[in-house]
Every structure is written in C-alpha cells, then in structure tokens.
Design a protein around this motif. Structure first.
Motif, PDB file in Angstrom:
ATOM      1  N   ARG A 310       0.875  -1.175   0.000  1.00  0.00           N
ATOM      2  CA  ARG A 310       0.000   0.000   0.000  1.00  0.00           C
ATOM      3  C   ARG A 310       0.910   1.222   0.000  1.00  0.00           C
ATOM      4  NH1 ARG A 310      -2.242   3.357   4.012  1.00  0.00           N
ATOM      5  NH2 ARG A 310      -1.380   2.045   5.670  1.00  0.00           N
ATOM      6  N   PRO A 311       0.955   1.964  -1.108  1.00  0.00           N
ATOM      7  CA  PRO A 311       1.928   3.060  -1.229  1.00  0.00           C
ATOM      8  C   PRO A 311       1.499   4.321  -0.487  1.00  0.00           C
ATOM      9  CG  PRO A 311       0.634   2.901  -3.222  1.00  0.00           C
ATOM     10  CD  PRO A 311       0.182   1.764  -2.343  1.00  0.00           C
ATOM     11  N   ALA A 312       1.260   4.183   0.812  1.00  0.00           N
ATOM     12  CA  ALA A 312       0.905   5.342   1.629  1.00  0.00           C
ATOM     13  C   ALA A 312       2.070   6.322   1.657  1.00  0.00           C
ATOM     14  CB  ALA A 312       0.557   4.896   3.046  1.00  0.00           C
ATOM     15  N   ASN A 313       1.755   7.596   1.808  1.00  0.00           N
ATOM     16  CA  ASN A 313       2.801   8.611   1.812  1.00  0.00           C
ATOM     17  C   ASN A 313       3.822   8.355   2.909  1.00  0.00           C
ATOM     18  OD1 ASN A 313       3.464  11.731   2.970  1.00  0.00           O
ATOM     19  ND2 ASN A 313       3.771  11.375   0.792  1.00  0.00           N
ATOM     20  N   ARG A 314       3.368   7.908   4.073  1.00  0.00           N
ATOM     21  CA  ARG A 314       4.283   7.635   5.181  1.00  0.00           C
ATOM     22  C   ARG A 314       5.283   6.545   4.814  1.00  0.00           C
ATOM     23  NH1 ARG A 314       3.551   4.525   9.978  1.00  0.00           N
ATOM     24  NH2 ARG A 314       1.427   4.051   9.308  1.00  0.00           N
ATOM     25  N   PHE A 315       4.820   5.537   4.083  1.00  0.00           N
ATOM     26  CA  PHE A 315       5.710   4.460   3.643  1.00  0.00           C
ATOM     27  C   PHE A 315       6.717   4.974   2.615  1.00  0.00           C
ATOM     28  CE2 PHE A 315       6.405   0.936   0.535  1.00  0.00           C
ATOM     29  CZ  PHE A 315       7.195   0.139   1.349  1.00  0.00           C
ATOM     30  N   LEU A 316       6.254   5.778   1.663  1.00  0.00           N
ATOM     31  CA  LEU A 316       7.155   6.299   0.632  1.00  0.00           C
ATOM     32  C   LEU A 316       8.213   7.225   1.229  1.00  0.00           C
ATOM     33  CD1 LEU A 316       4.589   7.036  -2.229  1.00  0.00           C
ATOM     34  CD2 LEU A 316       6.127   5.072  -2.007  1.00  0.00           C
ATOM     35  N   LEU A 317       7.832   8.011   2.234  1.00  0.00           N
ATOM     36  CA  LEU A 317       8.811   8.879   2.889  1.00  0.00           C
ATOM     37  C   LEU A 317       9.889   8.052   3.590  1.00  0.00           C
ATOM     38  CD1 LEU A 317       6.531  11.681   4.398  1.00  0.00           C
ATOM     39  CD2 LEU A 317       8.090  11.869   2.455  1.00  0.00           C
ATOM     40  N   GLN A 318       9.490   6.937   4.186  1.00  0.00           N
ATOM     41  CA  GLN A 318      10.476   6.061   4.828  1.00  0.00           C
ATOM     42  C   GLN A 318      11.394   5.418   3.793  1.00  0.00           C
ATOM     43  OE1 GLN A 318       9.079   3.707   8.412  1.00  0.00           O
ATOM     44  NE2 GLN A 318       7.087   4.419   7.683  1.00  0.00           N
ATOM     45  N   LEU A 319      10.843   5.072   2.640  1.00  0.00           N
ATOM     46  CA  LEU A 319      11.683   4.527   1.569  1.00  0.00           C
ATOM     47  C   LEU A 319      12.685   5.565   1.078  1.00  0.00           C
ATOM     48  CD1 LEU A 319       9.439   2.363  -0.810  1.00  0.00           C
ATOM     49  CD2 LEU A 319      10.942   1.625   1.036  1.00  0.00           C
ATOM     50  N   ARG A 320      12.235   6.811   0.930  1.00  0.00           N
ATOM     51  CA  ARG A 320      13.140   7.872   0.483  1.00  0.00           C
ATOM     52  C   ARG A 320      14.253   8.100   1.494  1.00  0.00           C
ATOM     53  NH1 ARG A 320       9.117  12.710  -1.031  1.00  0.00           N
ATOM     54  NH2 ARG A 320      11.076  13.871  -1.163  1.00  0.00           N
ATOM     55  N   ALA A 321      13.913   8.037   2.778  1.00  0.00           N
ATOM     56  CA  ALA A 321      14.936   8.194   3.817  1.00  0.00           C
ATOM     57  C   ALA A 321      15.910   7.018   3.806  1.00  0.00           C
ATOM     58  CB  ALA A 321      14.272   8.320   5.184  1.00  0.00           C
ATOM     59  N   LEU A 322      15.413   5.845   3.441  1.00  0.00           N
ATOM     60  CA  LEU A 322      16.228   4.631   3.464  1.00  0.00           C
ATOM     61  C   LEU A 322      17.150   4.532   2.252  1.00  0.00           C
ATOM     62  CD1 LEU A 322      16.686   1.970   5.037  1.00  0.00           C
ATOM     63  CD2 LEU A 322      14.849   0.957   3.657  1.00  0.00           C
ATOM     64  N   PHE A 323      16.603   4.782   1.055  1.00  0.00           N
ATOM     65  CA  PHE A 323      17.367   4.564  -0.171  1.00  0.00           C
ATOM     66  C   PHE A 323      17.866   5.852  -0.832  1.00  0.00           C
ATOM     67  CE2 PHE A 323      14.664   0.746   0.134  1.00  0.00           C
ATOM     68  CZ  PHE A 323      15.647  -0.231   0.066  1.00  0.00           C
ATOM     69  N   GLY A 324      17.378   7.001  -0.367  1.00  0.00           N
ATOM     70  CA  GLY A 324      17.815   8.266  -0.956  1.00  0.00           C
ATOM     71  C   GLY A 324      16.662   8.998  -1.614  1.00  0.00           C
ATOM     72  N   GLU A 325      16.729  10.334  -1.603  1.00  0.00           N
ATOM     73  CA  GLU A 325      15.643  11.163  -2.114  1.00  0.00           C
ATOM     74  C   GLU A 325      15.294  10.853  -3.563  1.00  0.00           C
ATOM     75  OE1 GLU A 325      13.652  13.551  -0.747  1.00  0.00           O
ATOM     76  OE2 GLU A 325      14.419  12.930   1.200  1.00  0.00           O
ATOM     77  N   GLY A 326      16.315  10.669  -4.396  1.00  0.00           N
ATOM     78  CA  GLY A 326      16.046  10.457  -5.814  1.00  0.00           C
ATOM     79  C   GLY A 326      15.935   9.006  -6.223  1.00  0.00           C
ATOM     80  N   ALA A 327      15.952   8.103  -5.251  1.00  0.00           N
ATOM     81  CA  ALA A 327      15.990   6.673  -5.574  1.00  0.00           C
ATOM     82  C   ALA A 327      14.618   6.021  -5.596  1.00  0.00           C
ATOM     83  CB  ALA A 327      16.884   5.943  -4.571  1.00  0.00           C
ATOM     84  N   VAL A 328      13.574   6.748  -5.224  1.00  0.00           N
ATOM     85  CA  VAL A 328      12.236   6.159  -5.131  1.00  0.00           C
ATOM     86  C   VAL A 328      11.279   6.931  -6.038  1.00  0.00           C
ATOM     87  CG1 VAL A 328      10.306   5.603  -3.605  1.00  0.00           C
ATOM     88  CG2 VAL A 328      12.660   5.439  -2.752  1.00  0.00           C
ATOM     89  N   GLU A 329      10.564   6.214  -6.871  1.00  0.00           N
ATOM     90  CA  GLU A 329       9.529   6.829  -7.695  1.00  0.00           C
ATOM     91  C   GLU A 329       8.312   5.922  -7.723  1.00  0.00           C
ATOM     92  OE1 GLU A 329      10.060   6.301 -12.190  1.00  0.00           O
ATOM     93  OE2 GLU A 329      12.140   6.354 -11.447  1.00  0.00           O
ATOM     94  N   VAL A 330       7.196   6.491  -8.135  1.00  0.00           N
ATOM     95  CA  VAL A 330       5.971   5.701  -8.238  1.00  0.00           C
ATOM     96  C   VAL A 330       5.392   5.874  -9.633  1.00  0.00           C
ATOM     97  CG1 VAL A 330       5.492   5.954  -5.773  1.00  0.00           C
ATOM     98  CG2 VAL A 330       4.434   7.541  -7.391  1.00  0.00           C
ATOM     99  N   ARG A 331       4.550   4.938 -10.009  1.00  0.00           N
ATOM    100  CA  ARG A 331       3.842   5.009 -11.285  1.00  0.00           C
ATOM    101  C   ARG A 331       2.357   4.818 -11.013  1.00  0.00           C
ATOM    102  NH1 ARG A 331       7.687   3.284 -15.259  1.00  0.00           N
ATOM    103  NH2 ARG A 331       9.573   4.500 -14.800  1.00  0.00           N
ATOM    104  N   GLY A 332       1.573   5.705 -11.561  1.00  0.00           N
ATOM    105  CA  GLY A 332       0.133   5.611 -11.381  1.00  0.00           C
ATOM    106  C   GLY A 332      -0.581   6.368 -12.471  1.00  0.00           C
ATOM    107  N   GLU A 333      -1.889   6.399 -12.380  1.00  0.00           N
ATOM    108  CA  GLU A 333      -2.681   7.057 -13.419  1.00  0.00           C
ATOM    109  C   GLU A 333      -3.964   7.595 -12.815  1.00  0.00           C
ATOM    110  OE1 GLU A 333      -4.369   6.109 -17.935  1.00  0.00           O
ATOM    111  OE2 GLU A 333      -3.563   4.509 -16.673  1.00  0.00           O
TER     112      GLU A 333
END
Length: 350
Positions: A310-333
């Motif tokens: 579930r790509p909740a914003n809180r989860f994505l922010l933790q991923l960005r902190a873990l792997f780097g600001e520019g290392a995480v992206e999402v795809r949607g429509e």
C-alpha cells in the motif's frame, strides 16, 4: 549568508514589521547587545514592535534560537507581553527565564508542537511565500508519478485542454452564480506557480471539505484562457486529495546502485533488510520493482514478487529516507473524467 549556503530574509520583509521598526530593533541590539530571550526582546522594544509584529516574527522563526517550539512561544505571547509591560519589570534589569512561573502567575502553556505543514503555513503568513520548504515536498514522488502538469506551464496549453495539476490551496473566495448557487474560486500553488481554479456548484458540493486553505489537492479540469488578459484559469471537473492518490499508484520503483560499485551495493543489501521489516506494515496491491542500468545504459526493471504494497505517503517517505531522495519513484494514473466545459464556457457564472 555568503559562503555558508544559507539565505537570510530581511527583517523588514516580515509582514506587520516594517522598515522603521526593523531599523530600531537592530539599533537596540547593536547598542545594548544581543537579545537573550523573547521577554528581553519585548522589554527592550516596547512601543516599537506591536503584538501583530511579534506574532509574525515568531511565525517566521525569528525566535527559534531561544525556543524552536513556535507553538509554545505563540501560546505564551500574551503573558510575556503583560510581563514586559509591568512597571515592576520595566524598573528591574533582572531577566527571568521565559517560562519560569511567578507567584500567582498562570501555569505555562500546554506542550503542543506544530507539524511541518503548520509551520510552513506560518511562514506563508509571515513572508507571503513558503520559505524553508513547500507543503507539496513530502508528496513529490506522487506528484511526479501521477504525471501532474506544472502550473507554471499552463500558458502553453490551449483553451479547453484537459490537464491535471496538484498543489496547496492558498486562498478561497465564495461566490453565487445567476441561479443563486454557490461556487468557489480557489488559488492552487505548486512548486512553480499558482493558478485560479473555478469550482462550480456541483463539484463544490462533492468536494467542499477539500477546498480549504492549506489543504493539498489534485484538480482535474480544463484550461480556460481569459480573453481579456490571456492568463490561464482552470475550471475543475474533479478534485482529489493527495491521500486518495495512494489508491491510484500501481507500482513503486527503487533504484539500485551499479553492479560495479561494490561498496554501495553492500549498503543497498543491508537496507533491503529494513525494507523487509517495513513492508508488512503496508499491505496492499501495488507492485515493487527494482531498477538498475543495463549494460547498454537502458534501465532494467526487476519485479520483486514477494511484495504487495500500500503506497501510503508515510511508507514512501520512509523509503526515500532509506534509499535516498532520488531513488524512489511511483507510477500511477488518474482516472478519466467527464467534462461539461463547453456548456459552462457558454454560460459562465455572473
């Protein structure tokens, strides 16, 4: 500040302060030394900085060196101004701690901290613009992944073109049309610019709770070029919250370091363990992919089948902190939306 990678904003540029008051505040500091705390500032600038000016200075962060908890400073401002205005304190050079209790004095204000969004709202009020960051920044991955159009480029689109934009609502005006139905004109600001959005009565009834200042919103609509000035406006067909965007994200992509960089690869593997700990807390339907540049330079995507997220914003922010600001992206429509722009254009509200 030159050479330190910092920017200092002029004191006179803070709303409700003004050039003359700023000059006197600085002269007092130069003559009698640095201010020790908020109370010291109030005592030494009685008659120079009124309550509105001090409130704006707190909101702008001017007193963060004394106490970074701006909510506490604001909550205690009336008490400190009363203390600064007392004859006993004016005649005494004894400076007490900002929140030290006096006999018979009211207890300290409750410990409440504003979140980042509220602090940015204060900056907007004090400076007229967002200073330290932008409310949209935590949602940058969703903003890019949903293909939202830059407001600063709306002038490139033609009248009637369908677009989707996202940003923070900075103002709202309510009006009534010829049928005595209420509609709203809201100002939406993204990273680059702002635009007026017309929200007609039918959409207003559906999305009224989203259309308040300081709320983040995604607007799907049609570009309206105002003939008399040529400035683009947006007529809304649908309004979504950014929180709703997580339902529209179908894939999360994490960039991997190049295989030739063994040190970074080792750190990446260690961080995967943390990902395995985080993921069970966000079960959902979005897929997770890892991206690495191939031998030809073209990126390769590897589907991590073990994850359904579930790509909740809180989860994505933790991923960005873990792997780097520019290392995480999402795809949607964004979902398609029907528009009655042509009908409305021939009968604008009056």
């Amino acid at each position: 500040m030159k050479g330190r990678g910092r920017v200092r904003f002029a004191l006179s540029g803070v709303r409700h302060v003004g050039g003359k008051a700023a000059e006197l505040i600085v002269k007092e500091r130069e003559k009698h030394g640095p201010y020790e705390d908020l109370l010291d500032f109030l005592v030494r600038n009685r008659g120079i900085a009124n309550r509105k000016a001090v409130e704006s200075l707190i909101q702008a962060g001017a007193f963060d060196a004394f106490d970074a908890n701006r909510s506490r400073l604001l909550a205690g401002l009336d008490r400190e101004m009363a203390r600064a205005g007392s004859d006993r304190l004016r005649q005494s050079e004894l400076q007490t701690d900002l929140f030290a209790a006096e006999p018979g004095a009211a207890p300290p204000a409750p410990e409440v901290r504003f979140d980042t969004h509220q602090l940015l709202s204060f900056e907007k009020q004090a400076f007229g613009f967002y200073f330290s960051s932008h409310p949209l920044e935590p949602w940058r991955a969703e903003y890019a992944g949903l293909g939202l159009f830059s407001i600063g480029r709306l002038g490139e689109r033609r009248d009637g073109d369908a677009v989707a934009v996202g940003g923070v609502i900075t103002a709202r005006r309510m009006r009534k049309d010829r049928r005595d139905k209420q509609y709203a004109i809201v100002t939406l600001e993204d990273f680059d610019d702002s635009v007026e959005v017309m929200v007609f009565s039918d959409q207003l009834e559906k999305h009224r709770e989203l259309l308040h200042p300081d709320r983040l919103a995604i607007v799907q609509g049609r570009v309206k070029i105002r003939d008399e000035v040529g400035i683009p406006q947006l007529w809304a067909d649908r309004v979504l919250s950014f929180e709703a965007a997580e339902r529209l994200v179908k894939a999360v992509i994490v960039a991997m370091p190049p295989e030739s960089d063994s040190e970074r690869c080792a750190r990446f593997v260690a961080r995967l363990e943390r990902l395995r700990e985080l993921a069970p807390g966000f079960p959902g339907e979005a897929k997770l992919y890892f991206r690495r540049a191939g031998a030809t330079g073209r990126p390769r995507l590897a589907w991590a089948r073990e994850y359904q997220l579930r790509p909740a914003n809180r989860f994505l922010l933790q991923l960005r902190a873990l792997f780097g600001e520019g290392a995480v992206e999402v795809r949607g429509e964004l979902p398609p939306v029907e528009s009655d722009y042509r009908r409305r254009r021939n009968a604008p509200p009056g």
